[in-house]
Write a protein that holds these residues in place. Structure first.
Motif: not given
Ligand code: MG
Ligand code: GLU
Length: 447
Positions: A136, A138, A184, A191, A240
């Motif tokens: 994930e 950003e 975001e 993101e 992430h």
């Molecule tokens: Mg985020």
């Protein structure tokens, strides 16, 4: 002399043979598409060992184990070809992810993709399970000169239109399904999320997503940056890593309704292994002078060796599952590693995560405690009792933790470790005169 008839030469599309190096940068070479396809993808091309000693600043670390000697090949993995034609691009963006091999095809000891493959193979051999993951990511758009818009705001999305739609279309054309394109919390921050896939594909996709986003932003005269911090006071850009395990019959293997935090014994030991080696892992997952600016408490990133549930400050987060409409939590259950950023190679990030987890599985480590609260508000002794150690927040500190963890060092061939740490020390030297926002800006220009 015979007459030469010329027609306008139309652009010959290139296939880009790509590797992501220890600095987390996609580098490679373009080959004419027709020749590549006629070779049925067996076309390889030359590569140079010292390229792996290139820093973020494009200066080769000195000293490095390679010098001007030696030759390698980039070997395309044709299952990892990602081709799309962004609407404003003159030619297709055609990427094939490569392994770096010796001239006889044997894996090169520094190849990050092979490092990941061998970690995945060991995971499979020792647990019988497949490891699945998704990144994930950003990023922040610089130079768009939009009016301010609310965090998570519809207006933040619409003022960028059709940026999000073009990114999603290009990625889907490249075979990467997108779950969400999100405005975001940070100013001009977005993101992208994508469903999980097998490990190597997850890391490859993370690379392609970055390149496609950057290219489409560039066509619009902006810069999309995945830099961990574009400014010291701004919101960080995290990477992430969500991961889970799938058993031999396709059954979810990280979930146990009766386990602590609903972790299976396998997932619990894996988490314990990651937490044990976490300070050293930072040297490989959030590995730049700018990374530590993000790894601060109260930034919703991560800053302690902390397994948490329902808390976005935890480094290892047990993610929520949705049960409405009779949905099966087991299939959704996953853990999230939040201490990574885009200055690291996604293949190394996933590789060291798996290696650390495997150490926990081999040692049959019990489930680590799940902490809830604010580690910063605790006395040092209370933190110690809860197993909460502060993550290194400088690259120097992270390299010291790596030097002190012989288990983590043991995952790498000696020359690979020497290449990696030599490159990082050179990066530190080159970044010496930079601090604060100037440092962030320098890195934003690369990542
Ligand atoms: Mg985020
Ligand atoms: N921007 C935060 C980070 O640096 C993550 C915020 C969130 O999506 O939870 O990791």
């Amino acid at each position: 002399m015979s007459k030469v008839e010329l027609k306008p030469a139309v652009a010959e599309p290139l296939v880009n043979l790509v590797v992501v190096d220890y600095a987390g940068i996609a580098r490679g070479r373009g080959v004419p598409r027709r020749a590549f396809d006629e070779s049925h993808g067996i076309k390889t091309c030359g590569w140079v060992p010292a390229n792996m000693s290139l820093t973020t600043f494009d200066i080769i670390a000195d000293p490095n184990p390679w010098g001007s000697r030696g030759d390698l090949r980039l070997v395309p993995d044709n299952r990892a070809r990602y081709a799309c034609w962004p609407s404003q691009a003159a030619t297709p963006l055609d990427i094939v992810m490569c392994d770096i091999t010796e001239l006889d095809g044997a894996p090169w000891i520094c190849c990050p993709r092979n490092f990941l493959k061998s970690a995945l193979a060991d995971f499979k051999a020792e647990t019988g399970c497949d490891f699945i993951a998704t990144f994930e990511q950003e990023f922040k758009v610089l130079g768009a000169e939009w009016e301010a818009a609310s965090s998570f705001g519809l207006s933040a999305l619409r003022r960028a239109d059709p940026f999000g739609s073009e990114v999603v279309a290009a990625l889907e054309q490249a075979g990467i399904p997108i779950e969400m394109f999100v405005a975001e919390y940070g100013r001009d921050q977005f993101e992208l999320t994508t469903p999980p896939s097998e490990g190597v594909a997850a890391a490859d996709r993370a690379v392609v997503i970055r390149e496609v986003v950057r290219e489409i932003a560039r066509h619009k005269g902006w810069r999309a940056s995945f830099v961990p911090k574009a400014e010291v006071a701004g919101v960080g850009n995290g990477v992430h890593v969500h991961f889970s395990f799938v058993g031999p019959k396709g059954e979810p293997a990280a979930y146990d309704a009766n386990g602590l935090g609903r972790m299976s014994a396998l997932a619990a030991s894996f988490a314990a292994g990651v937490l044990r080696h976490l300070p050293a892992l930072i040297a490989l997952t959030a590995a730049s002078p700018v990374s530590g600016l993000r790894l601060k408490p109260h930034n919703w990133s991560s800053s302690y060796t902390w397994l948490g549930e329902k808390d976005r400050e935890a480094t290892l987060r047990i993610c929520p599952t949705v049960t409405m409409g009779g949905k099966d939590p087991a299939k959704q259950y996953n853990l999230e590693f939040r201490a990574a950023d885009a200055t690291a190679s996604p293949h190394l990030v996933l590789g060291v995560l798996i290696r650390a987890g495997l150490e926990g599985i081999r040692a049959r480590l019990p489930a680590p405690p799940i902490f809830s609260g604010d580690p910063d508000a605790l006395a040092p002794s209370e933190r110690e009792n809860a197993g909460l150690r502060r993550l290194p927040d400088t690259l120097e500190g992270a390299l010291e933790c790596l030097a002190a963890d012989h288990v983590v060092r043991g995952w790498f061939a000696a020359e690979a470790l020497e290449t990696y740490t030599g490159m990082k020390r050179m990066e530190l030297k080159l970044a010496e005169g930079l601090s604060g926002d100037a440092l962030c800006q320098r890195y934003a220009g690369v990542y």
